[in-house]
Design an enzyme around this catalytic site. Structure first.
Site, PDB file in Angstrom:
ATOM      1  N   THR A  14       0.677  -1.309   0.096  1.00 45.74           N
ATOM      2  CA  THR A  14       0.066   0.021  -0.035  1.00 45.74           C
ATOM      3  C   THR A  14       0.868   1.379   0.094  1.00 45.74           C
ATOM      4  OG1 THR A  14      -1.752  -1.266   1.337  1.00 45.74           O
ATOM      5  CG2 THR A  14      -1.904   1.068   1.351  1.00 45.74           C
ATOM      6  N   VAL A  15       1.935   1.395   0.907  1.00 44.60           N
ATOM      7  CA  VAL A  15       2.696   2.481   1.101  1.00 44.60           C
ATOM      8  C   VAL A  15       3.610   2.480  -0.240  1.00 44.60           C
ATOM      9  CG1 VAL A  15       4.152   3.786   2.349  1.00 44.60           C
ATOM     10  CG2 VAL A  15       2.570   2.400   3.608  1.00 44.60           C
ATOM     11  N   GLY A 189     -10.553  -5.012   7.032  1.00 44.54           N
ATOM     12  CA  GLY A 189      -9.156  -5.001   6.800  1.00 44.54           C
ATOM     13  C   GLY A 189      -8.265  -3.987   7.424  1.00 44.54           C
ATOM     14  N   LYS A 207       5.679   3.243  18.097  1.00 40.17           N
ATOM     15  CA  LYS A 207       5.900   4.593  17.811  1.00 40.17           C
ATOM     16  C   LYS A 207       6.200   5.525  18.971  1.00 40.17           C
ATOM     17  CE  LYS A 207       2.209   3.440  14.441  1.00 40.17           C
ATOM     18  NZ  LYS A 207       0.627   3.336  14.288  1.00 40.17           N
TER      19      LYS A 207
HETATM   20  N1  HSE Z   1      -2.285  -0.720  12.156  1.00 39.65           N
HETATM   21  C1  HSE Z   1      -1.840   0.820  12.355  1.00 39.65           C
HETATM   22  C2  HSE Z   1      -3.076   1.370  13.007  1.00 39.65           C
HETATM   23  C3  HSE Z   1      -1.309   1.621  11.207  1.00 39.65           C
HETATM   24  O1  HSE Z   1      -4.253   0.768  13.145  1.00 39.65           O
HETATM   25  O2  HSE Z   1      -3.046   2.633  13.341  1.00 39.65           O
HETATM   26  C4  HSE Z   1       0.101   1.365  11.058  1.00 39.65           C
HETATM   27  O3  HSE Z   1       0.982   1.381  12.138  1.00 39.65           O
END
Ligand code: HSE
Length: 428
Positions: A14-15, A189, A207
């Site tokens: 995707t990215v 998804g 993060k």
């Molecule tokens: N799965 C993460 C989210 C995005 O739901 O924010 C990717 O870090």
């Protein structure tokens, strides 16, 4: 400088697809802003013959991302494969060893290996940047590294996993259980291939570990993040917290106190009327507090093709313009281990308990709190048909140790059915 900046894209999910689209669609804008063209010369992915809806035939193809990183016609490795180890790390290490700059969206890799990779990059004169690894399209890495560079950072907070925020807000709005909304998120998804990364708080913890390093100049230390997921948040907690004026968020908080560096990602209550409390669906929000700037609130899409590719391109443009920032805003070798917090900062807590409905039960609970030195701010008992009464208590500010003592005291009274739920109320 008018030589093009030549990108090698490793990963066309995707990215990666989004990055190719931006480079192709905005070629003129990028060239105008950087003063030189930004081009893709080579790509690498698991499958070559897949319809991704983008034109890649003019780019060289490499099956092996390490070979891509070493190509003479690649100036910057754009690593978009993911995974903390394996091919992503091998490709990044190969690029750094060759003195090439790296842009990555890989939070897991950086949370675990970021310190070593940043030091290696600096030792080799390479730049390693990661705006896309934290909160998708929100430019929070830049905000902390550059915008707030003149501040002592007091606290960083954030809802940085959109899936968890979707689950929690949808449980509340639709009155559904955690299990029901989890199934819904899966069908949509939203969940990572390993859903524990989302609901277990690990993705958001990665993060937070990265933002903490920038905010406090401390070595990246994922193990220092105290992580608790949202799996045990019940619809009752959400409803009753709402009734007391709060919403439950999977909230990351990092702050340096007299006790050391506190860093936790856990379900917390925040005032329903606050910016964090009003955050809906899969949106992310990061709150930064600097001594000079005060509070900065950033909100936006934390995932998805466009937002994440946008963040990748902000790092690419820095490199194209000749802006060479250190990975965590200061030389990585100068970052020091954080002093581990001896205890978390005092906070008010929310307690939910099922109380056996007999004379004196509530008094015993109040005594358990009093014995632990905890003062009650608000309390509510709900009408009930069963033999146990739902009781909610909001405490005044107290330490976690005192709260644990009080909960143990409540357990010992014999008037509590099950175990009390205790959630921190973050003062935002
Ligand atoms: N799965 C993460 C989210 C995005 O739901 O924010 C990717 O870090």
């Amino acid at each position: 400088m008018t030589e093009p900046l030549r990108l090698g894209i490793a990963g066309l999910g995707t990215v990666g697809t989004g990055v190719v689209r931006i480079v192709q669609r905005h070629a003129q804008i990028l060239e105008r802003r950087a003063g030189r063209p930004v081009e893709i010369t080579a790509v690498s992915a698991r499958t070559r013959d897949k319809d991704r809806g983008i034109r890649i035939a003019s780019y060289a193809w490499e099956d092996d991302p390490v070979a891509l990183a070493r190509r003479d016609d690649v100036d910057v490795l754009v690593e978009l494969m993911g995974g903390s180890d394996g091919p992503a790390k091998a490709a990044v290490e190969a690029a750094i060893a060759a003195g090439k700059d790296v842009v990555t969206a890989n939070k897991a890799m950086l949370a675990v290996h970021g310190q070593a990779l940043a030091e290696a990059a600096e030792a080799n004169g390479a730049v390693l940047r990661f705006e896309a690894a934290v909160a998708g399209g929100i430019p929070v890495v830049k905000a902390l590294t550059e915008g707030l560079a003149g501040n002592e950072v007091m606290r960083v907070m954030g809802v940085m996993n959109g899936t968890c925020n979707y689950i929690l807000t949808r449980m509340e709005s639709a009155g559904l259980t955690y299990e029901e909304v989890f199934a819904e998120a899966k069908a949509l998804g939203y969940l990572e291939a390993d859903p524990t990364l989302d609901v277990g708080g690990i993705d958001a913890g990665h993060k937070l570990a990265l933002l903490t390093a920038i905010a406090f100049g401390t070595r990246v230390d994922f193990d220092a993040v105290a992580i608790e997921g949202i799996e045990r948040v019940s619809i009752d907690d959400i409803r009753q917290a709402a009734d007391m004026g709060f919403r439950i968020k999977l909230l990351g908080v990092a702050q340096m106190t007299g006790r050391g560096l506190e860093c936790r990602m856990s379900p917390c209550l925040v005032p329903a009327g606050s910016s964090l409390g009003q955050l809906e669906a899969a949106t992310n929000m990061v709150v930064l507090e600097g001594d000079a700037a005060g509070q900065i609130v950033l909100q936006g899409a934390g995932a998805g093709e466009g937002p994440t590719a946008s963040a990748v391109m902000s790092d690419v443009l820095d490199l194209a313009r000749g802006t060479r920032l250190s990975t965590f805003g200061q030389p990585a070798a100068s970052m020091e281990a954080a002093p581990a917090a001896s205890a978390s900062a005092p906070a008010p807590y929310y307690l939910r308990l099922a109380l056996v409905d007999k004379p004196g039960a509530l008094a015993r609970i109040a005594t358990a709190l009093g014995d632990a030195g905890i003062s009650i701010d608000r309390m509510r008992q709900y009408g009930h048909a069963e033999a146990v009464a739902p009781v909610l208590i909001v405490t005044h500010r107290t330490s976690r140790a005192a709260l644990d003592q009080a909960v143990a005291g409540m357990d010992a009274t014999g008037v509590v059915s099950g175990s009390p739920v205790a959630l921190r109320i973050e003062e935002v």
